[in-house]
Design a protein around this motif. Structure first.
Motif, PDB file in Angstrom:
ATOM      1  N   PHE A  78       0.857  -1.182   0.000  1.00 54.77           N
ATOM      2  CA  PHE A  78       0.000   0.000   0.000  1.00 54.77           C
ATOM      3  C   PHE A  78       0.893   1.232   0.000  1.00 54.77           C
ATOM      4  O   PHE A  78       1.694   1.415   0.914  1.00 54.77           O
ATOM      5  N   HIS A  79       0.731   2.050  -1.028  1.00 52.61           N
ATOM      6  CA  HIS A  79       1.508   3.280  -1.182  1.00 52.61           C
ATOM      7  C   HIS A  79       0.600   4.445  -0.830  1.00 52.61           C
ATOM      8  O   HIS A  79      -0.368   4.706  -1.528  1.00 52.61           O
ATOM      9  N   PHE A  80       0.926   5.133   0.245  1.00 56.08           N
ATOM     10  CA  PHE A  80       0.150   6.276   0.715  1.00 56.08           C
ATOM     11  C   PHE A  80       0.872   7.569   0.384  1.00 56.08           C
ATOM     12  O   PHE A  80       2.088   7.654   0.519  1.00 56.08           O
ATOM     13  N   ASP A  81       0.122   8.577  -0.022  1.00 59.43           N
ATOM     14  CA  ASP A  81       0.649   9.928  -0.186  1.00 59.43           C
ATOM     15  C   ASP A  81      -0.306  10.843   0.572  1.00 59.43           C
ATOM     16  O   ASP A  81      -1.428  11.071   0.131  1.00 59.43           O
ATOM     17  N   LEU A  82       0.145  11.349   1.703  1.00 59.36           N
ATOM     18  CA  LEU A  82      -0.725  12.133   2.578  1.00 59.36           C
ATOM     19  C   LEU A  82      -0.566  13.640   2.362  1.00 59.36           C
ATOM     20  O   LEU A  82      -1.070  14.435   3.157  1.00 59.36           O
ATOM     21  N   TYR A  83       0.104  14.033   1.285  1.00 62.40           N
ATOM     22  CA  TYR A  83       0.395  15.444   1.030  1.00 62.40           C
ATOM     23  C   TYR A  83      -0.865  16.307   1.059  1.00 62.40           C
ATOM     24  O   TYR A  83      -0.869  17.386   1.625  1.00 62.40           O
ATOM     25  N   SER A 101      -1.438  -4.306   8.364  1.00 68.99           N
ATOM     26  CA  SER A 101      -1.342  -5.636   8.968  1.00 68.99           C
ATOM     27  C   SER A 101       0.145  -5.998   9.072  1.00 68.99           C
ATOM     28  O   SER A 101       0.971  -5.413   8.378  1.00 68.99           O
ATOM     29  N   PRO A 102       0.490  -6.973   9.906  1.00 74.44           N
ATOM     30  CA  PRO A 102       1.901  -7.354  10.052  1.00 74.44           C
ATOM     31  C   PRO A 102       2.539  -7.851   8.743  1.00 74.44           C
ATOM     32  O   PRO A 102       3.745  -7.753   8.573  1.00 74.44           O
ATOM     33  N   GLN A 103       1.734  -8.359   7.819  1.00 77.81           N
ATOM     34  CA  GLN A 103       2.273  -8.884   6.565  1.00 77.81           C
ATOM     35  C   GLN A 103       2.323  -7.839   5.451  1.00 77.81           C
ATOM     36  O   GLN A 103       2.984  -8.045   4.439  1.00 77.81           O
ATOM     37  N   ALA A 104       1.611  -6.732   5.601  1.00 75.55           N
ATOM     38  CA  ALA A 104       1.539  -5.719   4.542  1.00 75.55           C
ATOM     39  C   ALA A 104       2.800  -4.863   4.519  1.00 75.55           C
ATOM     40  O   ALA A 104       3.437  -4.633   5.549  1.00 75.55           O
ATOM     41  N   ILE A 105       3.128  -4.392   3.335  1.00 79.78           N
ATOM     42  CA  ILE A 105       4.207  -3.429   3.167  1.00 79.78           C
ATOM     43  C   ILE A 105       3.531  -2.094   2.884  1.00 79.78           C
ATOM     44  O   ILE A 105       2.825  -1.956   1.884  1.00 79.78           O
ATOM     45  N   CYS A 106       3.706  -1.151   3.792  1.00 74.50           N
ATOM     46  CA  CYS A 106       3.064   0.158   3.680  1.00 74.50           C
ATOM     47  C   CYS A 106       4.137   1.235   3.562  1.00 74.50           C
ATOM     48  O   CYS A 106       4.966   1.393   4.459  1.00 74.50           O
ATOM     49  N   VAL A 107       4.101   1.944   2.429  1.00 68.59           N
ATOM     50  CA  VAL A 107       5.035   3.035   2.180  1.00 68.59           C
ATOM     51  C   VAL A 107       4.230   4.325   2.284  1.00 68.59           C
ATOM     52  O   VAL A 107       3.232   4.485   1.580  1.00 68.59           O
ATOM     53  N   VAL A 108       4.663   5.237   3.162  1.00 61.66           N
ATOM     54  CA  VAL A 108       3.880   6.437   3.461  1.00 61.66           C
ATOM     55  C   VAL A 108       4.695   7.693   3.147  1.00 61.66           C
ATOM     56  O   VAL A 108       5.691   7.968   3.821  1.00 61.66           O
ATOM     57  N   GLU A 109       4.254   8.435   2.127  1.00 61.23           N
ATOM     58  CA  GLU A 109       4.845   9.736   1.841  1.00 61.23           C
ATOM     59  C   GLU A 109       4.123  10.784   2.685  1.00 61.23           C
ATOM     60  O   GLU A 109       2.920  10.702   2.871  1.00 61.23           O
ATOM     61  N   TRP A 110       4.856  11.751   3.175  1.00 61.97           N
ATOM     62  CA  TRP A 110       4.335  12.831   4.027  1.00 61.97           C
ATOM     63  C   TRP A 110       3.673  12.270   5.296  1.00 61.97           C
ATOM     64  O   TRP A 110       2.548  12.637   5.652  1.00 61.97           O
ATOM     65  N   PRO A 111       4.346  11.368   6.012  1.00 58.83           N
ATOM     66  CA  PRO A 111       3.733  10.735   7.190  1.00 58.83           C
ATOM     67  C   PRO A 111       3.408  11.703   8.315  1.00 58.83           C
ATOM     68  O   PRO A 111       2.508  11.433   9.118  1.00 58.83           O
ATOM     69  N   GLU A 112       4.095  12.832   8.373  1.00 57.78           N
ATOM     70  CA  GLU A 112       3.830  13.795   9.444  1.00 57.78           C
ATOM     71  C   GLU A 112       2.400  14.304   9.400  1.00 57.78           C
ATOM     72  O   GLU A 112       1.859  14.760  10.397  1.00 57.78           O
ATOM     73  N   LYS A 113       1.724  14.180   8.259  1.00 57.61           N
ATOM     74  CA  LYS A 113       0.335  14.615   8.140  1.00 57.61           C
ATOM     75  C   LYS A 113      -0.647  13.574   8.682  1.00 57.61           C
ATOM     76  O   LYS A 113      -1.829  13.848   8.810  1.00 57.61           O
TER      77      LYS A 113
END
Length: 155
Positions: A78-83, A101-113
């Protein structure tokens, strides 16, 4: 104990290659935060990670949709962009917790948001400009992260 590693990335191809390298070291799920100015290479690094895990198609920034899912044979990414996120509470309405979930790979851009609605990362990555090149600083914040940064450092 946390580990940090830093590398110079000469160009876009080197950024994608670093993403491929990270992907090869993710044995199970992971939460990865990406920090950096607009154009610093966050989506390019994500493309390297997603393609390194076996995705064949395009990898686009989910700037307007907030999340772009990739269901692969062995991984859910899951690729997140929170900009463009107006309020972190919006994440609760979209069911953000179901993605991590423990098995998911989550990449989060702008996580501070994302505030407290997103979990602590395994890897906290900052991309910054260095002339025409980029610098990547990778900090581990978990045992999973330590394994990855140790492997990157010894390669």
């Amino acid at each position: 104990m946390t580990h940090s590693v830093a590398f110079q990335l000469a160009d876009e191809a080197a950024t994608v290659a670093m993403g491929n390298r990270l992907a090869s070291l993710i044995e199970q799920g992971a939460v990865i935060y990406l920090h950096g100015d607009l154009g610093a290479g966050k989506t390019t690094l994500t493309r390297g990670i997603v393609q390194g895990l076996g995705h064949q198609g395009k990898v686009k920034s989910p700037t307007y949709t907030l999340v772009e899912p990739y269901q692969l044979a062995c991984h859910s990414i899951f690729h997140f962009d929170l900009y463009r996120l107006g309020d972190p509470e919006e994440l609760e309405y979209m069911g953000i917790r179901d993605y991590f979930s423990p098995q998911a790979i989550c990449v989060v851009e702008w996580p501070e948001k994302g505030g407290e609605f997103i979990p602590t990362p395994d890897l906290d990555i900052t991309l910054s400009y260095q002339g025409d090149a980029r610098r990547i600083l990778i900090n581990s914040l978990s045992e999973r992260g330590n394994i990855i940064t140790t492997a990157l450092n010894s390669a």
